[in-house]
Write a protein that holds these residues in place. Structure first.
Motif, PDB file in Angstrom:
ATOM      1  N   HIS A  32       0.853  -1.185   0.000  1.00  0.00           N
ATOM      2  CA  HIS A  32       0.000   0.000   0.000  1.00  0.00           C
ATOM      3  C   HIS A  32       0.898   1.248   0.000  1.00  0.00           C
ATOM      4  N   PRO A  33       1.498   1.575  -1.144  1.00  0.00           N
ATOM      5  CA  PRO A  33       2.460   2.685  -1.176  1.00  0.00           C
ATOM      6  C   PRO A  33       1.850   4.034  -0.845  1.00  0.00           C
ATOM      7  N   ASP A  59      -0.038  13.048 -11.216  1.00  0.00           N
ATOM      8  CA  ASP A  59       0.028  13.678  -9.896  1.00  0.00           C
ATOM      9  C   ASP A  59       1.470  13.673  -9.387  1.00  0.00           C
ATOM     10  N   ASN A  60       1.823  14.721  -8.676  1.00  0.00           N
ATOM     11  CA  ASN A  60       3.190  14.854  -8.174  1.00  0.00           C
ATOM     12  C   ASN A  60       3.346  14.128  -6.838  1.00  0.00           C
ATOM     13  N   LEU A  61       3.337  12.804  -6.909  1.00  0.00           N
ATOM     14  CA  LEU A  61       3.484  11.962  -5.722  1.00  0.00           C
ATOM     15  C   LEU A  61       4.751  11.123  -5.875  1.00  0.00           C
ATOM     16  N   PRO A  62       5.686  11.255  -4.958  1.00  0.00           N
ATOM     17  CA  PRO A  62       6.978  10.559  -5.112  1.00  0.00           C
ATOM     18  C   PRO A  62       6.833   9.059  -5.323  1.00  0.00           C
ATOM     19  N   TRP A  63       5.889   8.424  -4.627  1.00  0.00           N
ATOM     20  CA  TRP A  63       5.788   6.969  -4.746  1.00  0.00           C
ATOM     21  C   TRP A  63       5.279   6.542  -6.113  1.00  0.00           C
ATOM     22  N   LEU A  64       4.492   7.391  -6.801  1.00  0.00           N
ATOM     23  CA  LEU A  64       4.093   7.066  -8.170  1.00  0.00           C
ATOM     24  C   LEU A  64       5.307   7.036  -9.094  1.00  0.00           C
TER      25      LEU A  64
END
Length: 223
Positions: A32-33, A59-64
């Motif tokens: 579940h990142p 989206d600006n999400l590091p885990w993506l």
């Protein structure tokens, strides 16, 4: 085989993919990142499953971004990858494709139509669960696998080990209810399939969807 699953929201789990894994005596690890930030490494991944979610690849999400690095490694190693909805978009974006708004928002049950015989034995027409308003471009190296009446780019197959679907074959009856009751307002706003959450639950999951999901997983994991 170790199957690593990337789950992006509590109400969209692996469904029949988990059942398939159990039937084949594989080991499944569900990450579940979005909640914990953890991802598997390529070395500990024999097969990757990337599920849907409310966020988008842009989206600006590091885990993506970290997910796409993992996908890139696994693509280079020709390991099996299956992506549903956001998962398929993540694969396409990794391959340099644009992700943007689809011409129609599709939420509910609608048929998809097979566009290639790359995966032998799939039905020409299947009713699938749609829960999206974005769309991927088809990667140059891939083949268009499915289209719907409203959105052309509904699925792709890349070689013999990668499949991405914009829609969902994996939910079973309990999963369908979980998705619909927890995201029950999403179908109400500008939905071109004109179905409510109650309509979607009442429709139920077609019996063939599990078998189609199994067939795709068998294809990408065949030696």
């Amino acid at each position: 085989m170790r199957i690593n699953v990337l789950q992006h929201t509590p109400n969209e789990g692996p469904g029949s993919i988990q059942r398939w894994s159990q039937l084949h005596h594989h080991e499944m690890y569900i990450y579940h990142p979005y909640r914990f930030g953890n991802l598997p490494t390529a070395d500990e991944t024999d097969m990757l499953v990337i599920l849907g979610g409310p966020m988008g690849p842009n989206d600006n999400l590091p885990w993506l971004k970290e997910e796409r690095q993992l996908i890139k490694q696994l693509l280079a190693e020709h390991k099996p990858i299956f992506g549903a909805c956001l998962g398929a978009q993540q694969i396409a974006k990794t391959l340099g494709c644009r992700i943007g708004k689809a011409p129609h928002k599709e939420v509910g049950w609608a048929p998809v139509y097979l566009q290639t015989d790359k995966i032998p034995g799939l039905p020409k027409k299947i009713t699938a669960l749609h829960w999206h308003e974005e769309m991927f471009e088809i990667p140059d190296e891939a083949e268009l696998l499915f289209s719907s009446d409203l959105v052309k780019n509904q699925g792709f197959v890349l070689g013999h080990h990668v499949v991405g679907l914009q829609f969902h074959f994996e939910p079973e009856a309990d999963n369908l209810r979980e998705i619909a009751i927890n995201d029950n307002h999403y179908p109400d706003d500008h939905n071109d399939l004109h179905q409510t959450a109650a309509d979607i639950i009442k429709h139920g999951v077609p019996a063939e969807n599990r078998e189609v999901m199994y067939h795709i997983l068998d294809f990408i994991t065949a030696k």
